[in-house]
Structure formats: C-alpha cells, structure tokens
Motif scaffolding. Structure first.
Motif, PDB file in Angstrom:
ATOM      1  N   GLU A 595      43.959  11.570  45.439  1.00  0.00           N
ATOM      2  CA  GLU A 595      44.739  10.949  45.421  1.00  0.00           C
ATOM      3  C   GLU A 595      45.634  11.122  46.769  1.00  0.00           C
ATOM      4  N   GLY A 596      45.875  12.293  46.422  1.00  0.00           N
ATOM      5  CA  GLY A 596      47.170  12.579  47.705  1.00  0.00           C
ATOM      6  C   GLY A 596      47.856  12.885  46.807  1.00  0.00           C
ATOM      7  N   ASN A 597      48.100  12.846  45.067  1.00  0.00           N
ATOM      8  CA  ASN A 597      48.661  14.077  45.408  1.00  0.00           C
ATOM      9  C   ASN A 597      48.584  15.638  44.758  1.00  0.00           C
ATOM     10  N   ARG A 598      49.724  16.482  44.322  1.00  0.00           N
ATOM     11  CA  ARG A 598      49.794  16.881  45.186  1.00  0.00           C
ATOM     12  C   ARG A 598      49.327  18.202  43.523  1.00  0.00           C
ATOM     13  N   GLY A 599      48.489  19.549  43.258  1.00  0.00           N
ATOM     14  CA  GLY A 599      48.731  20.132  41.910  1.00  0.00           C
ATOM     15  C   GLY A 599      48.914  20.829  41.393  1.00  0.00           C
ATOM     16  N   PRO A 600      49.041  21.827  40.284  1.00  0.00           N
ATOM     17  CA  PRO A 600      50.216  23.525  40.060  1.00  0.00           C
ATOM     18  C   PRO A 600      48.917  24.105  41.204  1.00  0.00           C
ATOM     19  N   TRP A 601      50.039  25.443  42.106  1.00  0.00           N
ATOM     20  CA  TRP A 601      50.056  25.912  43.197  1.00  0.00           C
ATOM     21  C   TRP A 601      48.562  27.120  41.909  1.00  0.00           C
ATOM     22  N   PHE A 602      49.342  27.537  40.757  1.00  0.00           N
ATOM     23  CA  PHE A 602      48.708  28.706  40.473  1.00  0.00           C
ATOM     24  C   PHE A 602      47.687  28.063  39.088  1.00  0.00           C
ATOM     25  N   ASP A 603      46.870  28.946  39.636  1.00  0.00           N
ATOM     26  CA  ASP A 603      44.987  28.889  38.421  1.00  0.00           C
ATOM     27  C   ASP A 603      44.047  29.604  38.343  1.00  0.00           C
ATOM     28  N   THR A 604      44.712  29.480  36.649  1.00  0.00           N
ATOM     29  CA  THR A 604      44.531  31.566  35.726  1.00  0.00           C
ATOM     30  C   THR A 604      42.976  31.136  35.930  1.00  0.00           C
ATOM     31  N   ARG A 605      41.925  30.579  36.071  1.00  0.00           N
ATOM     32  CA  ARG A 605      40.999  30.351  36.410  1.00  0.00           C
ATOM     33  C   ARG A 605      39.958  31.108  37.636  1.00  0.00           C
ATOM     34  N   GLN A 606      41.583  30.948  38.569  1.00  0.00           N
ATOM     35  CA  GLN A 606      40.976  31.863  39.845  1.00  0.00           C
ATOM     36  C   GLN A 606      41.897  32.809  40.743  1.00  0.00           C
ATOM     37  N   SER A 607      42.809  33.836  39.253  1.00  0.00           N
ATOM     38  CA  SER A 607      43.968  34.242  39.537  1.00  0.00           C
ATOM     39  C   SER A 607      42.684  35.496  38.865  1.00  0.00           C
ATOM     40  N   TYR A 608      42.181  36.889  39.546  1.00  0.00           N
ATOM     41  CA  TYR A 608      41.117  37.976  39.402  1.00  0.00           C
ATOM     42  C   TYR A 608      42.365  39.392  39.496  1.00  0.00           C
ATOM     43  N   ASN A 609      41.431  40.307  38.468  1.00  0.00           N
ATOM     44  CA  ASN A 609      42.196  41.043  38.406  1.00  0.00           C
ATOM     45  C   ASN A 609      42.300  42.375  39.971  1.00  0.00           C
ATOM     46  N   PRO A 610      42.931  42.537  40.956  1.00  0.00           N
ATOM     47  CA  PRO A 610      43.223  43.273  41.453  1.00  0.00           C
ATOM     48  C   PRO A 610      42.299  44.789  41.793  1.00  0.00           C
ATOM     49  N   THR A 611      42.690  45.564  40.086  1.00  0.00           N
ATOM     50  CA  THR A 611      42.164  46.561  39.910  1.00  0.00           C
ATOM     51  C   THR A 611      40.571  46.841  39.910  1.00  0.00           C
ATOM     52  N   ILE A 612      39.905  45.615  39.135  1.00  0.00           N
ATOM     53  CA  ILE A 612      38.898  45.339  38.090  1.00  0.00           C
ATOM     54  C   ILE A 612      37.933  45.268  39.971  1.00  0.00           C
ATOM     55  N   HIS A 613      38.285  44.947  40.849  1.00  0.00           N
ATOM     56  CA  HIS A 613      37.457  44.111  41.729  1.00  0.00           C
ATOM     57  C   HIS A 613      37.726  45.374  42.829  1.00  0.00           C
ATOM     58  N   ARG A 614      38.817  45.549  42.981  1.00  0.00           N
ATOM     59  CA  ARG A 614      38.954  46.175  44.253  1.00  0.00           C
ATOM     60  C   ARG A 614      38.346  47.989  44.040  1.00  0.00           C
ATOM     61  N   VAL A 615      37.985  48.052  42.929  1.00  0.00           N
ATOM     62  CA  VAL A 615      37.434  49.673  42.609  1.00  0.00           C
ATOM     63  C   VAL A 615      36.542  49.392  42.609  1.00  0.00           C
ATOM     64  N   LYS A 616      35.875  48.129  42.402  1.00  0.00           N
ATOM     65  CA  LYS A 616      34.484  47.888  42.331  1.00  0.00           C
ATOM     66  C   LYS A 616      33.289  47.845  43.902  1.00  0.00           C
ATOM     67  N   GLN A 617      34.562  47.029  44.833  1.00  0.00           N
ATOM     68  CA  GLN A 617      34.282  46.568  46.333  1.00  0.00           C
ATOM     69  C   GLN A 617      34.619  48.439  46.801  1.00  0.00           C
ATOM     70  N   ALA A 618      35.492  49.508  46.088  1.00  0.00           N
ATOM     71  CA  ALA A 618      35.137  50.377  46.523  1.00  0.00           C
ATOM     72  C   ALA A 618      34.516  50.636  47.021  1.00  0.00           C
ATOM     73  N   VAL A 619      33.661  51.164  45.373  1.00  0.00           N
ATOM     74  CA  VAL A 619      32.392  51.819  44.981  1.00  0.00           C
ATOM     75  C   VAL A 619      31.306  51.114  45.364  1.00  0.00           C
ATOM     76  N   PHE A 620      31.131  50.164  46.003  1.00  0.00           N
ATOM     77  CA  PHE A 620      29.478  49.599  46.039  1.00  0.00           C
ATOM     78  C   PHE A 620      29.745  50.125  48.085  1.00  0.00           C
ATOM     79  N   HIS A 621      30.996  49.728  48.301  1.00  0.00           N
ATOM     80  CA  HIS A 621      31.232  50.271  50.089  1.00  0.00           C
ATOM     81  C   HIS A 621      30.903  51.834  49.969  1.00  0.00           C
ATOM     82  N   ALA A 622      30.956  52.523  49.605  1.00  0.00           N
ATOM     83  CA  ALA A 622      30.779  54.071  50.169  1.00  0.00           C
ATOM     84  C   ALA A 622      29.444  54.288  49.539  1.00  0.00           C
TER      85      ALA A 622
END
Length: 914
Positions: A595-622
C-alpha cells in the motif's frame, strides 16, 4: 512450511564427474591486505564440490546421528550401484559413499573426486539414488528424504518415462534440488554467454522436472554457495515430554483441585557458537616404556593410539619423540591429538591460615584512634638514607609489557612450585556464604522433597508483568494429544485466562526430588488448539533492587529546592533532545509495503547473532578450501550486516536535530589527555622503625600505593629531619599535573598546601575532623565503603542528609546499621559511645516513621549478638541497657501508631533490653 523434525534425514548427493566438469574457471577471492584484487583458477568440479562439502559440514556441525548422507557419482569410469547388481544397466553410475553419519573422512573422500573420461546419465543417477535411499530406510515413513544433484548440464539425458520417476518421488515424499554450474537465474541476475545447445535444453528439462514435483527446486551454483553463508534459524520439532499441571491442593482438597496431563516442548532454544578445541603434538612411546595414568593405574601400550590420561616416562629414558605419520606421497607429518580438560588440586602448605594472618595483621597494626590506622613504614619496604644525606630520588626504568608478563609468569611458577598436590577425595566441597565457605561433606545439601509437575500458585494481570524478569528459553505446555478430556480441561483454563487478560505464577519441577523453578504461564490461543507458554522467572532473592537519587529534584543543604543546576535540563535542552529522539525514530524507516506505507526498519526475526554465524562460516571455509592463505575467508553475508549501520535517510534527517543538541548542551570535543610521567622517588624518614604512615581506614599495600606520593617527616620537613613518633604526612608530588587529582583525591590524606585553620570546628567546617586530636585537613575521607551512602566519620550527619532526600530511606537505614556495628566492634570504640547512642536514637525514630520496623529489629538483634559474643563489646551493650525501652525493639503498639507492623509485643521488647 511446517517445522522439520531435528535429524532423521537421509540426503543423497548426486555428483556429476563427466569430462565437461574439468573446465577451468576464474574465481574471485576477497581483496588482499592492501585492497588489491585477487583471483584463482579451479575446475568446475572443484568449485561445485564446495557446495557439497558445506552441506555435509552442516550435518557434522550439528552432530546428530540421525542426520545421514550418501554420495553417488554419475559419469564415473566404473559402475557400482544396487540396480546394476540386480538387473544390469545404469552404467557409469557408482555409489561412492554409502549412507551413514558423515565425518571428516567423508570430506576427504569428496576432495579426492576428479573429472573422469566417461559421461553418465543424470536420470539414471536419480533413479539409483531413490532406490538406494529406499533400501536403506525401508518403511521409516517419519524420516525426511532429500536428493541434491550437482551438474553442469553438459551431458546427454535420456528423458523417456521421466514422469514415472516423478510419480515415484512424490509417493515417497522425496525432495529434489538441482544445483547447476553456470545455470541461468533471473533473480540472481546471471545469464551464461555462449551457452551450448545441449546445456540450454537440459536446463529447460531440469526446470520442468522440478516444477512437476511436490518439492523440487533448481538454481545456479553461485547463488547456492552464497546462500550457504546466509544466517539461518532452523525450525525443528521438539520432543514432547510428559508431566502434570495442577491447580489447587490435590492431596488435602482433591474435590476443589484440578489435575491435567500435559506435554511440554521447546518453543525457543538458546544457540551458542561452537567451542574451540586445543591440539598438541602426539608423543611417540619409546621401547621399554610404560604409561602411568593420572589415577595411578598401570597399563601397557598395546596399540599406537592416543591416551586421554597423562603420560609419564617411568624409566627415566628421557623425553618421548614426536609421533610422525608418512602420507601417500612419502612426506613426513607430525601427528596431533585433541587436548582434554583435566582438573588437579593444589594447596599451599606454607601459607598462613587465614585466621592467623588476620590475627597477625591486627597485632602489627597499632590503633590509636577510631577512624584511622597507623601503619609501620616497613610495610612499604623503604630504606632510610643517612641523616646528613640529601633526599634520594631514583627513577626506575619503565618495565615493558613483555617483561612484565615474563616476571608475572616467573612469580606464578615459583608460587606453584611451593604448593602441594592433593587428591580430590581428600577435599570437602564448600559453598560460598558471604565472605566464608560453608562445608558440605556430602557434596550437596539435602534436597527439597519435591514432586514432578507444574503447580499453579496464583494469577495476576498481564499488564503487571515485568518483561525484564523473563529468563532463558520458552516452553510450550500442551494438553495430552491422545486425551480429548485433558484437552478440554486445559483449553477451559487457557480461554478463561485469555479473556481476563491474566497470567499465572507456576512452580515447575522436572523430576521428583529435583530443584523447583518459578515461572509464568501465559495463555496462547492458536487456530484449533489452546496451550500455555512457560517463561522462567527468578526467585525474589535473586533480584537486586537499586535506588538512585532523583535527577530532577535537587535539594540544597538548607533544604531548599534547587531549580537551576547543571544536572537539571532547561526547556531549550529538553526540546532539543525531544527533537533528536523524534528524528531518530526507526518505526517508519523500513521498506514500503504493497500500500506504499513504510514499516519499521528493525525486525528481530531477521537480526542474527554475528558471533554464531561468522564463526560457523570461518570453520566451514577452513575445511573446504585447500589452503587458507591462498583462499582467504570471504566477507560475511549481507544479511548478517543488515543492521550494523542505521539507514542513511534517518541520519540525514536527524542532522539538524544533532546540531541543535550540540548547541543547546554546548558540546565540545575534549582533547585527549596525555598522561604525565611521575617520579617514583621518595623522601625517606631517618628511622624505619619510627616512621608511621597516617591512613584513613586501612593500610595500603605496596602494590596499591600510588606512584608519585612522597613520604616526609611529621613536621613536614625534609627526610633527614627527626620525625615525631607515630605521625607522618602524605604530600603530593609537585610533578603531578592538575588533571591527575580528579582520580586521586581519595588517595591523599593531607594536603600540605592548604591553609591550616586557627581553630578546628567540626560543626561549622564540613571538611574538619570531629576531634581536635586528629590531623587537620580540608580533604578528609568520610569513611564510606564502596556502595554505601553512610560513612564512619560523620554517620549521624550523613544519615540526616540522606533522610532529607526522601527516596533513599531503606538504603540509609541499612548502611547506618552496618556502620554502627563496624564502629562498635573496633578497638577503642568507647570513645564514640555517646555519638553511637545518638545515631541509634535517630535511626529508631526514622524506622518508626518511615515503616522500617523490621530493619530496626533485625539490626538490634544483630548488634546484641555481636556485642555479647567473644570477642565483643559488652560495655557498649550495658550502656544501651541503661537507655532502657527507648532503644529496645519496636513493639506492635508502637508500630501501630505510625501505621506499621511488628512481630514483637511490649513484653518481649522489655525482656530483650533487660
């Protein structure tokens, strides 16, 4: 999409190793240290296998035995599959890795795959994968079946009767994902130039095949590799655990109580990054050596394997050599093994007993007044020069960080060498209680006699719920799925609480004799089912309440209300801050909806813990790339960085409000303060035994002594002047800058530059000491311990000042009681008996008027017990008894006059003081 069951999945990987997969491609790498662009070359097969290894690593990462996979290769030079063994055909299709739980060996085998010289039919591989999966699972209908095909689409396909294959896959609920090397993808924005006719036709076929399936998907490999780094929250079905929900007393009033059979499951689960492991070089056992385990048992090394226990050379043949492994190329490699945690217990027998240490300190310290100690200067290890010599000031060389760490390690090593090792069986477990430890020989104190179940203790309105008290994970509480009666009973409670807007306080016991947990039950109404949500809550003893003085209601020493103060914002400042907060609002800074209305910028469901996912990415890549130096870790996925920076339009919109705040609050950039070097030299006293340092409360240890403090004689003269016994001054070093005094005002006791008043008057001068016998100083320590608002120097004055504020009464009463007890238990406390009695009278009157009756009665009981104990202060308690009923317990009749309550009668109060 319904949540998948955790594990219980068999994934078949169909990998194309046809000659076309040997085609080289250029792959971009992350920029170098100086921002330079870097690339590398690899075959299409090596590039595509990265996706396969990442998916397998996910299974290894989760560590579930029910998460299994198998690998089938089509286009191999040999044929090895279940259908060929029975009926023949299906050539160049080989079962490369049998279905099992994957491990590091699985990744090693996939790394060994190379392009072949034969072509294979993808449909043949698909049928072999279905049959192999079905033969392994049999009739296990609850297991999830997945097939992932990796191909470049350059091999010919026999497409006859492929509809029958689709029907069979839908019948078995098999999901198919086709990952194509350089497949066209409009959403990803990629289209391969100069595409061959065969590949173009095969791409259309794969798209049609997946569209006919109930669960089919086709995509390009580049997008699939990108999606493997996307942070993802996996939804799984939790196991239902049976328990009982009780409302009312089932044992004594069963006719008024209710008992419901329920099942619990996890709604949310806490996720943490995987812990790191430490590795060390594995030692090789020499001839004639035996292994001694830490528990003392002997064992012979029959096999060349890693021992989890500590290994010691018992025959004195020297250090064991590093174990070496010869690989296929004949190169020598050192073998590594995982370190496992082991706990050893040591005790320092040479150290004094804590009680003896405390006693020795009390004997060494000479108490000549109530509020200060006189410490022998020997504690500071200062040497005295000759009387005729000038003061010596030596500047010690600055110790580097490396030298400091080395020195600390040597000191720790020396201390450790003097300690004696003890066995765990010789120790008694203790629990910390205040400043002491309560021994518990049995390892734990007797448990409560609890019964399994969830007991509802009471109800309250949901609007009164404090969200910050919710702890840990959330649990579902369902009615028994197999009992309609139980479902109706639970639904009636849920619906009633939902309509009333109420929550329930409940006590949860997971098993009989287990520790109970307190929590809150919230009604949750879904379509077709009603349930509770359980949230763990802290006990009342675990909640700390901190009170702070009002920031906008300031009162002067005369009791007048202050309206203008640096702590009180003006109207202009208030408006500037309101504008800034409004401009930084993120509720309308998100994307536009339909409808053209702006919603909130921050969504807790799409906010992820960088520590968990970045460490996981580093382990997988190595584990995927052959060398981390040539193939560095790529940047994190954009979704992980989505909320790192606020939206630019909001920052631009708030720029004017920010400038308004800077102007209203007169914000200026503070230049960085450069610490001025201090001199470590001292002016020494003539005689070490006679020189004494005046402290306000407790002796300073050499490690805590402030650099830049100079010790002089009592008369304030030079070091070679004769000091008066028992007195010394602390003088600030002239080299200290003015800015240094901000943090060190409390360290200095005497300020020699201050003008000495002619006649000390404690009542008129706030900084004067209470008795003429004390050294005069404008900067007197009030004797306030950390966290207290009442000091031991002027307790009555501090108490009256805090009571006048009106919002720290409980804290003031608590601290006043603690200070009185501390002063009473000090040596020479009789000098302040009259002052302490006045403090107690004021404290008792305040407790009566401010409804702190229980605090006074508890304090008085504690004071009496400590005064009459040994060592104690029975003389002070006798003086309290002379005051009579005026300083006894507060009785019920007294408390009722002021609207309070007490648990003591008038007779009990009379007997207490007698």
């Amino acid at each position: 999409m319904p949540a998948e069951r955790a594990g219980y999945t068999v994934t078949m990987f169909l990998i194309d190793t046809s000659p076309s997969m040997e085609k080289l491609r250029t792959v971009e790498l992350p920029p170098g240290p100086h921002g330079e662009e870097r690339t590398t070359e690899m075959t299409n097969l090596e590039w595509a296998l990265q996706f396969v290894k990442l998916k397998i690593q996910e299974m290894i990462f989760n560590g579930r035995k029910t998460d299994q996979c198998g690998v089938i290769v089509f286009g191999s030079d040999e044929t090895n599959n279940v259908i060929n063994e029975k009926n023949g055909g299906y050539l160049n299709v080989s079962e490369y890795i049998r279905i099992a739980q994957p491990n590091a060996g699985t990744l090693a085998k996939i790394d060994a795959l190379q392009p072949s010289e034969s072509c294979g039919d993808p449909i043949d591989a698909l049928i072999v994968g279905i049959e192999t999966q079905s033969a392994y699972l049999g009739n296990k209908k609850t297991w999830t079946r997945k097939i992932i095909m990796v191909t470049d689409g350059e091999s010919p396909i026999e497409i006859e009767d492929w509809e029958a294959t689709v029907a069979k896959m839908d019948e078995l609920a098999v999901g198919l994902t086709v990952v194509g090397v350089d497949f066209d993808d409009e959403e990803f924005g990629y289209e391969e130039p100069d595409k061959s006719t065969i590949k173009r036709a095969n791409e259309k076929f794969y798209a049609e095949l997946c569209s006919k399936l109930n669960n089919g998907l086709v995509g390009t490999c580049a997008f699939a590799l990108q999606e493997t780094t996307r942070p993802d929250i996996k939804q799984t079905r939790s196991t239902l655990m049976g328990t009982v929900l009780r409302l009312g007393d089932i044992d004594t009033r069963s006719d008024e109580a209710l008992e419901v059979i329920v099942k619990t499951s996890k709604c949310t689960a806490l996720s943490r990054p995987k812990s790191w492991k430490k590795f060390t070089v594995r030692k090789k056992e020499g001839k004639g050596k035996k292994k001694v385990r830490a528990d003392g048992d002997m064992e012979v090394d029959e096999e060349d394997k890693v021992q989890d226990k500590m290994e010691v050379d018992v025959e004195g043949t020297g250090e064991s050599e590093d174990e070496v492994i010869i690989d296929e190329n004949g190169e020598k490699k050192v073998a590594y093994t995982t370190l496992k945690m082991r706990t050893e217990y040591y005790v320092d027998r040479n150290a004094e007993h804590p009680e003896d240490t405390q006693k020795a300190e009390e004997e060494d310290v000479k108490m000549e007044d109530d509020d200060f100690l006189l410490l022998d200067a020997n504690d500071f290890k200062m040497s005295a020069p000759k009387p005729e010599s000038e003061p010596i000031e030596e500047e010690e060389p600055e110790e580097s960080e490396m030298e400091k760490q080395k020195r600390l390690r040597l000191e720790e090593k020396k201390r450790f060498e003097t300690m004696e090792r003890v066995e765990k069986e010789d120790l008694v477990r203790g629990f910390k209680y205040g400043t002491t430890y309560a021994p518990c020989p049995d390892g734990q104190f007797p448990r409560l006699q609890t019964r399994k179940g969830i007991d509802i203790c009471g109800f309250f309105l949901a609007k009164n719920f404090r969200r910050e008290l919710s702890l840990g994970e959330i649990q579902y509480v369902w009615a028994d799925p197999s009992s309609p009666n139980q479902q109706v009973m639970l639904s009636s409670i849920v619906q009633a609480m939902y309509e009333k807007g109420a929550l329930a306080i409940a006590r949860w016991v997971s098993k009989d004799e287990m520790d109970p947990k307190m929590g809150v039950l919230a009604p949750c109404v879904f379509d077709g089912v009603d349930c509770f949500l359980w949230a763990h809550m802290p006990f009342a003893d675990d909640v700390r309440k901190y009170t702070f003085a009002s920031l906008d209601n300031l009162v002067s020493k005369k009791g007048e209300t202050i309206t203008e103060h640096p702590y009180i914002p003006t109207e202009t400042q208030q408006e500037a801050m309101d504008d800034f907060v409004d401009e930084m609002d993120l509720m309308g800074a998100g994307e536009k909806d339909e409808e053209g209305n702006r919603g909130p910028w921050f969504d807790t469901r799409q906010s992820y813990n960088p520590t968990i996912h970045r460490v996981k990415q580093a382990v997988f890549h190595a584990a995927v790339v052959p060398d981390i130096e040539t193939h560095p870790l790529p940047p994190p996925h954009p979704e992980l960085l989505k909320y790192f920076d606020p939206p630019r339009k909001v920052l631009k919109r708030a720029r004017g409000a920010i400038e308004g705040c800077k102007s209203a609050f007169k914000v200026k950039q503070v230049p960085k303060r450069v610490a001025k070097a201090r001199k470590d030299g001292h002016e020494h006293a003539q005689d070490e035994e006679d020189a004494m340092l005046l402290l306000d409360k407790k002796p300073l240890t050499p490690s805590k002594a402030r650099p830049g403090i100079r010790f002089t004689g009592a008369a304030g003269g030079s070091a070679h002047s004769t000091p008066s016994k028992g007195k010394a001054k602390v003088m600030q070093d002239p080299s200290d800058s003015q800015s240094d005094t901000e943090d060190d005002d409390e360290d200095l006791i005497l300020n020699p530059t201050a003008k000495k008043p002619a006649t000390p008057s404690p009542s008129n001068d706030r900084n004067a000491l209470p008795t003429p016998a004390r050294s005069l100083s404008p900067d007197v320590d009030l004797g306030r311990a950390p966290g207290r608002i009442i000091g031991s120097t002027y307790p009555l004055r501090d108490f009256e000042a805090n009571i006048a504020l009106g919002d720290v009464v409980s804290k003031a009463v608590e601290d006043m009681g603690a200070v009185i007890v501390e002063i009473v238990m000090r040596p020479f406390a009789s000098r302040r008996n009259a002052e302490l009695v006045s403090c107690m009278k004021k404290m008792r009157d305040t407790c009566l008027q401010e409804d702190e009756v229980d605090a006074w009665n508890e304090f008085l009981n504690d004071l009496k017990g400590k005064c009459l104990a040994k060592p104690g202060n029975s003389a002070f308690w006798e003086q309290i008894q002379k005051e009579g009923r005026e300083l006894s317990l507060i009785s019920k009749s007294e408390a009722n006059k002021y609207g309070g309550t007490s648990s003591f009668t008038d007779r009990q109060a009379e007997e207490f003081i007698q």
